[in-house]
Design a protein around this motif. Sequence first.
Motif, PDB file in Angstrom:
ATOM      1  N   PRO A  39      -1.515   9.396   3.644  1.00  9.58           N
ATOM      2  CA  PRO A  39      -0.827   9.531   2.569  1.00  9.58           C
ATOM      3  C   PRO A  39      -1.653   9.900   1.293  1.00  9.58           C
ATOM      4  O   PRO A  39      -2.870   9.935   1.241  1.00  9.58           O
ATOM      5  CB  PRO A  39       0.053   8.202   2.189  1.00  9.58           C
ATOM      6  CG  PRO A  39      -1.028   7.212   2.715  1.00  9.58           C
ATOM      7  CD  PRO A  39      -1.747   7.941   4.052  1.00  9.58           C
ATOM      8  N   TYR A 111       3.473  12.491   0.567  1.00  7.78           N
ATOM      9  CA  TYR A 111       3.860  11.709  -0.402  1.00  7.78           C
ATOM     10  C   TYR A 111       4.520  10.504   0.132  1.00  7.78           C
ATOM     11  O   TYR A 111       5.785  10.730   0.480  1.00  7.78           O
ATOM     12  CB  TYR A 111       4.593  12.202  -1.667  1.00  7.78           C
ATOM     13  CG  TYR A 111       3.702  13.315  -2.536  1.00  7.78           C
ATOM     14  CD1 TYR A 111       2.932  12.815  -3.685  1.00  7.78           C
ATOM     15  CD2 TYR A 111       3.698  14.415  -1.924  1.00  7.78           C
ATOM     16  CE1 TYR A 111       2.045  13.606  -4.114  1.00  7.78           C
ATOM     17  CE2 TYR A 111       2.670  15.529  -2.790  1.00  7.78           C
ATOM     18  CZ  TYR A 111       1.934  14.891  -3.963  1.00  7.78           C
ATOM     19  OH  TYR A 111       0.952  15.821  -4.510  1.00  7.78           O
ATOM     20  N   TRP A 112       3.913   9.286   0.486  1.00  7.31           N
ATOM     21  CA  TRP A 112       4.631   8.076   0.643  1.00  7.31           C
ATOM     22  C   TRP A 112       3.898   6.979   0.405  1.00  7.31           C
ATOM     23  O   TRP A 112       2.517   6.946   0.384  1.00  7.31           O
ATOM     24  CB  TRP A 112       4.959   7.936   2.236  1.00  7.31           C
ATOM     25  CG  TRP A 112       4.083   8.210   3.293  1.00  7.31           C
ATOM     26  CD1 TRP A 112       3.351   9.329   3.543  1.00  7.31           C
ATOM     27  CD2 TRP A 112       3.423   7.093   4.016  1.00  7.31           C
ATOM     28  NE1 TRP A 112       2.039   8.996   4.652  1.00  7.31           N
ATOM     29  CE2 TRP A 112       2.342   7.716   4.791  1.00  7.31           C
ATOM     30  CE3 TRP A 112       3.445   5.778   3.893  1.00  7.31           C
ATOM     31  CZ2 TRP A 112       1.390   6.672   5.583  1.00  7.31           C
ATOM     32  CZ3 TRP A 112       2.646   5.051   4.842  1.00  7.31           C
ATOM     33  CH2 TRP A 112       1.722   5.580   5.454  1.00  7.31           C
ATOM     34  N   GLY A 113       4.522   5.922  -0.193  1.00  8.94           N
ATOM     35  CA  GLY A 113       3.726   4.827  -0.429  1.00  8.94           C
ATOM     36  C   GLY A 113       4.277   3.504   0.490  1.00  8.94           C
ATOM     37  O   GLY A 113       4.919   3.585   1.408  1.00  8.94           O
ATOM     38  N   PRO A 114       3.481   2.257   0.340  1.00 11.97           N
ATOM     39  CA  PRO A 114       3.718   1.306   1.242  1.00 11.97           C
ATOM     40  C   PRO A 114       4.956   0.902   1.267  1.00 11.97           C
ATOM     41  O   PRO A 114       5.576   0.466   2.518  1.00 11.97           O
ATOM     42  CB  PRO A 114       2.924   0.087   0.629  1.00 11.97           C
ATOM     43  CG  PRO A 114       1.889   0.746  -0.326  1.00 11.97           C
ATOM     44  CD  PRO A 114       2.702   2.133  -0.717  1.00 11.97           C
ATOM     45  N   ASP A 115       5.952   0.951   0.466  1.00 15.81           N
ATOM     46  CA  ASP A 115       7.329   0.649   0.254  1.00 15.81           C
ATOM     47  C   ASP A 115       8.305   1.559   1.089  1.00 15.81           C
ATOM     48  O   ASP A 115       9.378   1.229   1.158  1.00 15.81           O
ATOM     49  CB  ASP A 115       7.702   0.498  -1.165  1.00 15.81           C
ATOM     50  CG  ASP A 115       7.123  -0.499  -1.816  1.00 15.81           C
ATOM     51  OD1 ASP A 115       6.509  -1.342  -1.087  1.00 15.81           O
ATOM     52  OD2 ASP A 115       7.088  -0.346  -3.241  1.00 15.81           O
ATOM     53  N   GLU A 116       7.548   2.824   1.466  1.00 17.31           N
ATOM     54  CA  GLU A 116       8.503   3.667   2.182  1.00 17.31           C
ATOM     55  C   GLU A 116       8.666   3.301   3.732  1.00 17.31           C
ATOM     56  O   GLU A 116       9.250   4.049   4.428  1.00 17.31           O
ATOM     57  CB  GLU A 116       8.022   5.083   2.024  1.00 17.31           C
ATOM     58  CG  GLU A 116       8.256   5.772   0.791  1.00 17.31           C
ATOM     59  CD  GLU A 116       8.104   5.147  -0.577  1.00 17.31           C
ATOM     60  OE1 GLU A 116       8.979   4.311  -1.094  1.00 17.31           O
ATOM     61  OE2 GLU A 116       7.040   5.267  -0.888  1.00 17.31           O
TER      62      GLU A 116
ATOM     63  N   GLN B   4       3.784   1.196  -7.702  1.00 19.05           N
ATOM     64  CA  GLN B   4       4.754   2.061  -7.138  1.00 19.05           C
ATOM     65  C   GLN B   4       6.185   1.770  -8.032  1.00 19.05           C
ATOM     66  O   GLN B   4       6.959   2.706  -8.098  1.00 19.05           O
ATOM     67  CB  GLN B   4       4.902   1.314  -5.752  1.00 19.05           C
ATOM     68  CG  GLN B   4       3.953   1.423  -4.857  1.00 19.05           C
ATOM     69  CD  GLN B   4       3.306   3.003  -4.762  1.00 19.05           C
ATOM     70  OE1 GLN B   4       4.260   3.714  -4.260  1.00 19.05           O
ATOM     71  NE2 GLN B   4       2.093   3.513  -4.951  1.00 19.05           N
ATOM     72  N   GLY B  72       6.873   6.835  -3.413  1.00 18.90           N
ATOM     73  CA  GLY B  72       5.470   6.644  -4.082  1.00 18.90           C
ATOM     74  C   GLY B  72       4.326   7.354  -3.288  1.00 18.90           C
ATOM     75  O   GLY B  72       4.661   8.149  -2.765  1.00 18.90           O
ATOM     76  N   SER B  73       3.406   6.871  -3.338  1.00 15.93           N
ATOM     77  CA  SER B  73       1.976   7.230  -2.847  1.00 15.93           C
ATOM     78  C   SER B  73       1.266   5.860  -2.671  1.00 15.93           C
ATOM     79  O   SER B  73       1.277   4.940  -2.895  1.00 15.93           O
ATOM     80  CB  SER B  73       1.563   8.548  -3.558  1.00 15.93           C
ATOM     81  OG  SER B  73       0.950   8.143  -4.660  1.00 15.93           O
ATOM     82  N   HIS B  74      -0.104   6.266  -2.227  1.00 13.72           N
ATOM     83  CA  HIS B  74      -1.175   5.374  -2.297  1.00 13.72           C
ATOM     84  C   HIS B  74      -2.107   5.678  -3.485  1.00 13.72           C
ATOM     85  O   HIS B  74      -3.258   5.035  -3.344  1.00 13.72           O
ATOM     86  CB  HIS B  74      -1.978   5.293  -0.825  1.00 13.72           C
ATOM     87  CG  HIS B  74      -1.073   4.612   0.284  1.00 13.72           C
ATOM     88  ND1 HIS B  74       0.248   5.261   0.591  1.00 13.72           N
ATOM     89  CD2 HIS B  74      -1.339   3.557   1.029  1.00 13.72           C
ATOM     90  CE1 HIS B  74       0.600   4.474   1.810  1.00 13.72           C
ATOM     91  NE2 HIS B  74      -0.271   3.642   1.780  1.00 13.72           N
TER      92      HIS B  74
END
Lengths: 120, 120
Positions: A39, A111-116, B4, B72-74
């Motif tokens: 990511p 684009y992606w975070g831990p919460d995705e 985030q 979000g992202s990292h």
Amino acid sequence: MPSQEQMKAALQAYVDGFAKGDADSVIALFAEDAIVEDPVGTPEKRGGEVAEFYRNAVAGGAKLVLEGPIRGSHGSSAAMPFTVEMPGMKISVIDVFTFDEAGKVTSMRAYWGPDEITQG
Amino acid sequence: MPSQEQMKAALQAYVDGFAKGDADSVIALFAEDAIVEDPVGTPEKRGGEVAEFYRNAVAGGAKLVLEGPIRGSHGSSAAMPFTVEMPGMKISVIDVFTFDEAGKVTSMRAYWGPDEITQG
């Protein structure tokens, strides 16, 4: 500059490559010096790391389910929203691609975070 | 790095600002030196051009309908897929935002091409 059709066909081929379990067809979309940031916020992968990344993702059973239309741009970029479905896990992602004159992908940023990440 | 939650709240506030017809609340999300590239492939707007861009968009009746979750992202980026609905026109868009330490938007890039515009 690649055409809108050319870029969108590449993104669809990317989705289709995962669907068919064909990592080589995904890797073939990329220019030799392409970078992958997946990511976004983690170190960029290059060259052999890109190929290894896609071989592992496809071998792991990842499938991409589009969540809306593939978007072009007024330049040499395109983007798409999708869910990656893997055994036991789903991730909501937006991928942004840039292209060279020949229509090869020069960068892919996810684009992606831990919460995705969701289970199941 | 903004959290985030902070970044996602800003993207939601951006959507809500259009819904309420409140251009000032949208403009307030941006850092003073922020750039806006909308659509990607056209010249970047800065400073007063950014404020003018949003005042015109909100005055024109643009509303943003989210097409999936805000990602979000990292790192300090976030993105969202949506449809812009204006009188007589819809556009499928993916917006990518970057943020500064204070949680203000430093850039917004909107991915949509000529073919993403539909009438009605």
